[in-house]
Design a protein around this motif. Sequence first.
Motif, PDB file in Angstrom:
ATOM      1  N   SER A  16      -4.350   5.656   3.882  1.00 22.16           N
ATOM      2  CA  SER A  16      -4.284   4.373   3.227  1.00 22.16           C
ATOM      3  C   SER A  16      -5.280   3.359   3.620  1.00 22.16           C
ATOM      4  CB  SER A  16      -2.768   3.659   3.475  1.00 22.16           C
ATOM      5  OG  SER A  16      -2.619   2.447   2.631  1.00 22.16           O
ATOM      6  N   HIS A  43      -2.953  -1.187   8.987  1.00 23.16           N
ATOM      7  CA  HIS A  43      -2.884  -1.281   7.397  1.00 23.16           C
ATOM      8  C   HIS A  43      -2.237  -2.809   7.277  1.00 23.16           C
ATOM      9  CE1 HIS A  43      -3.922   2.891   6.800  1.00 23.16           C
ATOM     10  NE2 HIS A  43      -2.831   3.120   7.759  1.00 23.16           N
ATOM     11  N   TYR A  88       0.851   5.640   0.800  1.00 24.14           N
ATOM     12  CA  TYR A  88       0.305   6.509   1.665  1.00 24.14           C
ATOM     13  C   TYR A  88       0.156   7.829   1.134  1.00 24.14           C
ATOM     14  CZ  TYR A  88       0.864   2.758   5.156  1.00 24.14           C
ATOM     15  OH  TYR A  88       0.817   1.702   5.670  1.00 24.14           O
ATOM     16  N   PRO A 103       0.749  -1.175   0.019  1.00 22.90           N
ATOM     17  CA  PRO A 103       0.037  -0.131   0.108  1.00 22.90           C
ATOM     18  C   PRO A 103       0.703   1.252  -0.059  1.00 22.90           C
ATOM     19  CG  PRO A 103      -0.033  -1.111   2.127  1.00 22.90           C
ATOM     20  CD  PRO A 103       0.945  -1.965   1.160  1.00 22.90           C
ATOM     21  N   GLN A 153      -8.269   3.928   0.680  1.00 23.93           N
ATOM     22  CA  GLN A 153      -7.405   5.308   0.621  1.00 23.93           C
ATOM     23  C   GLN A 153      -8.051   6.412   0.223  1.00 23.93           C
ATOM     24  OE1 GLN A 153      -4.130   5.501  -2.220  1.00 23.93           O
ATOM     25  NE2 GLN A 153      -2.833   5.693  -0.487  1.00 23.93           N
TER      26      GLN A 153
END
Length: 522
Positions: free
Chosen positions: A440, A461, A402, A400, A485
């Motif tokens: 996220s 996360h 951010y 992921p 997100q």
Amino acid sequence: MAVNHKTKATRKTLPLSFGYLCGLLVFFVSMFFGPSLELDDWGIINSYKVYVNDIYVGVAQDEQTANHCFQTAKEMLTSETDEITFISADLTVEGQYMIAGAMTDEEEMTASMETILADCVVETLQRAYMLKINGYMVALPSVSQVQEVLQEFVDTYNLGGDFEVSIQYDEGRAFAVLTAVIETEDDEENGSVDRNLAGYTVLENELFDEESYAEELDMDDYDLGAVEMYFMDRIEIAECYLAPENINTAEEVLADLLNEDLENEIYTVQSGDTLSQIALTTGVPMEDLIALNDALESESTIIRVDQELIITVPTSTLTVAYVAREYRGEEYDADTIYIDNDDWYTTDSETLQNPSTGYREIVANVTYLNGEEEEKDILVENVLMEAVPKIVERGTQVPPTYIKPVYGGTLSSGFGARWGTTHKGVDWAVPVGTTVYASSGGTVTRAGWSSSYGYCIYIQHPDGKETRYAHLSKLLVSVGDTVVQGQSIALSGNTGNSTGPHLHFEIRVNGVAANPLLYVSS
């Protein structure tokens, strides 16, 4: 009456006397000057004064004679050179009536003109030959010097074999343009093969046959040594005329061709960079980026901030390919074996088996570009010790990312030491009620009041990181909610231990607070 008669007689005889005298004069002039005599508005012209650049050179019978002498003088001045000569000179003729005097001898007038013209030469252009290699252009005095330069360049990178540069007409061009190819004695006897236009070429029928029957051939069945040599670039040679100062010597051109830009272009990895982003930004294909850097094993290799990556290599104006058939005893490594794990991120990997180097004998066609080995085509091999491959388990999921949790705002406090304590996040000064977004995707693990944070939200996360959002005025999610997100999760405020309206934002890695600016992309 007598007076009147005398007067009349006088009137009759005067005109007759004048006309008679004019007739005699015309007859006398025509006797001496013949057909040159002509009558213009101002009088009789029977000769011409001749000037070159306002310098008097003599008298001509007519304008044609003056022009003939002028042309002859120019031809005589340039007869000893094949070059193009520019002369700044004007021919002027003035008609005149000459009673007595001789015409200037044509040879004398021509010699006078030549002397004057010799001082009026503006520029002499010499015949030269323009050598063009891609965008590089340079002029040499002769075709033989062009060939000499290319031959010396070839000899610099010739690792063995009798290869000669040949200048030929480029049959692919509509105009008379020359090109250069590299030949062997066999080529010269059997007709040359133009490899210049083909770039990399497969080896001829001999190699094709060897590959077709590779299983039947042993190492002793191959003849070692030079196979072929050819230019990788299109070479054009065209005749031209230039000022002497624009024509180079063979030594200068050879030094130019041998000179490389010895500096590699380096890219320094920045925070948030990925290999795919670097490849896209620099325009260097991913496979080339990996090939240029030994530290990069694959697209999933982890890179670090301030790491230096080579993104270009030195280039040459002219590249010559040399192919040699060689025997080698060499160490070799087996290709790495990758095992994909769909539950891991691409940043995660584990070595399951360490490699070990093997040893083998080979016969290969090795291609060199300007003396540097470029590729190796193995024709036959004899493995004496098998190489053990490296086995790596690696993740396939993209980790992921951010994002900044608010739009706008002013960074009012950074991460680190502050007021004698450690500030575990960053602050953005924003008005109360500003929308706060999930940095996220993840799961909300806390949504409520904390004395120092005021109203706050924690999000866990999938990659193990946690984000925290503090001093909120309103919560838009609850514990257990799954967010994506960019989803609205709260409104900013001034609750808890706060000195003014702002958002306090943290990122924790394995439970330890880290500088969010190292992970957040705008």
